[in-house]
Design a protein around this motif. Sequence first.
Motif, PDB file in Angstrom:
ATOM      1  N   ASN A   1      -1.553   3.308  -1.791  1.00 30.38           N
ATOM      2  CA  ASN A   1      -2.980   3.046  -1.898  1.00 30.38           C
ATOM      3  C   ASN A   1      -3.711   4.302  -2.369  1.00 30.38           C
ATOM      4  O   ASN A   1      -3.119   5.359  -2.530  1.00 30.38           O
TER       5      ASN A   1
ATOM      6  N   ILE B   1      -3.645  -0.832 -15.778  1.00 31.86           N
ATOM      7  CA  ILE B   1      -3.788  -1.937 -14.817  1.00 31.86           C
ATOM      8  C   ILE B   1      -2.434  -2.308 -14.221  1.00 31.86           C
ATOM      9  O   ILE B   1      -2.315  -2.503 -13.003  1.00 31.86           O
ATOM     10  N   VAL B   2      -1.395  -2.383 -15.052  1.00 24.89           N
ATOM     11  CA  VAL B   2      -0.046  -2.693 -14.560  1.00 24.89           C
ATOM     12  C   VAL B   2       0.442  -1.598 -13.607  1.00 24.89           C
ATOM     13  O   VAL B   2       1.017  -1.886 -12.551  1.00 24.89           O
TER      14      VAL B   2
ATOM     15  N   PHE C   1      -1.434   0.452 -11.806  1.00 25.27           N
ATOM     16  CA  PHE C   1      -2.226   0.347 -10.586  1.00 25.27           C
ATOM     17  C   PHE C   1      -1.724  -0.807  -9.714  1.00 25.27           C
ATOM     18  O   PHE C   1      -1.566  -0.660  -8.498  1.00 25.27           O
ATOM     19  N   TYR C   2      -1.435  -1.950 -10.327  1.00 23.68           N
ATOM     20  CA  TYR C   2      -0.935  -3.108  -9.571  1.00 23.68           C
ATOM     21  C   TYR C   2       0.433  -2.806  -8.955  1.00 23.68           C
ATOM     22  O   TYR C   2       0.687  -3.120  -7.781  1.00 23.68           O
ATOM     23  N   PHE C   3       1.331  -2.198  -9.726  1.00 26.12           N
ATOM     24  CA  PHE C   3       2.661  -1.849  -9.205  1.00 26.12           C
ATOM     25  C   PHE C   3       2.536  -0.906  -8.012  1.00 26.12           C
ATOM     26  O   PHE C   3       3.191  -1.105  -6.985  1.00 26.12           O
ATOM     27  N   ASN C   4       1.711   0.116  -8.149  1.00 28.16           N
ATOM     28  CA  ASN C   4       1.552   1.088  -7.064  1.00 28.16           C
ATOM     29  C   ASN C   4       0.975   0.448  -5.803  1.00 28.16           C
ATOM     30  O   ASN C   4       1.473   0.668  -4.710  1.00 28.16           O
ATOM     31  N   THR C   5      -0.081  -0.344  -5.955  1.00 32.04           N
ATOM     32  CA  THR C   5      -0.714  -0.932  -4.774  1.00 32.04           C
ATOM     33  C   THR C   5       0.147  -2.020  -4.142  1.00 32.04           C
ATOM     34  O   THR C   5       0.153  -2.167  -2.924  1.00 32.04           O
ATOM     35  N   SER C   6       0.886  -2.772  -4.936  1.00 30.29           N
ATOM     36  CA  SER C   6       1.726  -3.820  -4.355  1.00 30.29           C
ATOM     37  C   SER C   6       2.947  -3.242  -3.646  1.00 30.29           C
ATOM     38  O   SER C   6       3.556  -3.914  -2.822  1.00 30.29           O
ATOM     39  N   ASN C   7       3.304  -2.000  -3.941  1.00 33.62           N
ATOM     40  CA  ASN C   7       4.446  -1.363  -3.284  1.00 33.62           C
ATOM     41  C   ASN C   7       4.024  -0.332  -2.248  1.00 33.62           C
ATOM     42  O   ASN C   7       4.832   0.490  -1.826  1.00 33.62           O
TER      43      ASN C   7
END
Length: 186
Positions: A170, A158-159, A161-167
């Motif tokens: 997609n 989850i961390v 995935f969040y790091f990748n999508t926030s930077n």
Amino acid sequence: MRLIKLALFSLSILLICESAYAQSNTIAGAQITINNFIVKENLYKNNQLAIIAADSVDKPIENLSGTFKFSINGFEQELKFNNGAAVVPQPISKSTFIYVRHENESGNQGKLYYVIKKYDMLNPIKISWLVLVLVPALIILLAMMFRKFIIIAGILLIVMFYFNTSNGLNISTFFDTVFDGLKNLF
């Protein structure tokens, strides 16, 4: 089974559309194409990236000039190359993922970079498609091997995935990078 069919369908659509953006420049009767490129910080250090045409061993091709079409994070751009280098017009304001793709008659080249911005310096780091696949697969494999690791593995995924999508990475960019890497294997 549905996932395999979807992956094969996506790959076939990608291969069919490969020639849609074919491009090259003709100078003095010789056809010039970009078959490889490198992404670096612009020499003027103005928070912009430079794309440098290169040969197969990443040696810059300095005699290339012309306008070539690139896709940067899904946005089509015509970049004007002068002496083998072109500047991406959009400045980078924070650390982010950049997916650069160029297609010509001999195929397409897509590369994923993570650009680290520190103060007024940009440091693009090339991300291999293997890293994108192997890191989550390794976490899932460890979770399957050690049952006590399942919650930690879930939190790590989850961390990540969040790091990748926030930077800026997609799902479509993830799959484009993986498919480009698989295509280059064959």
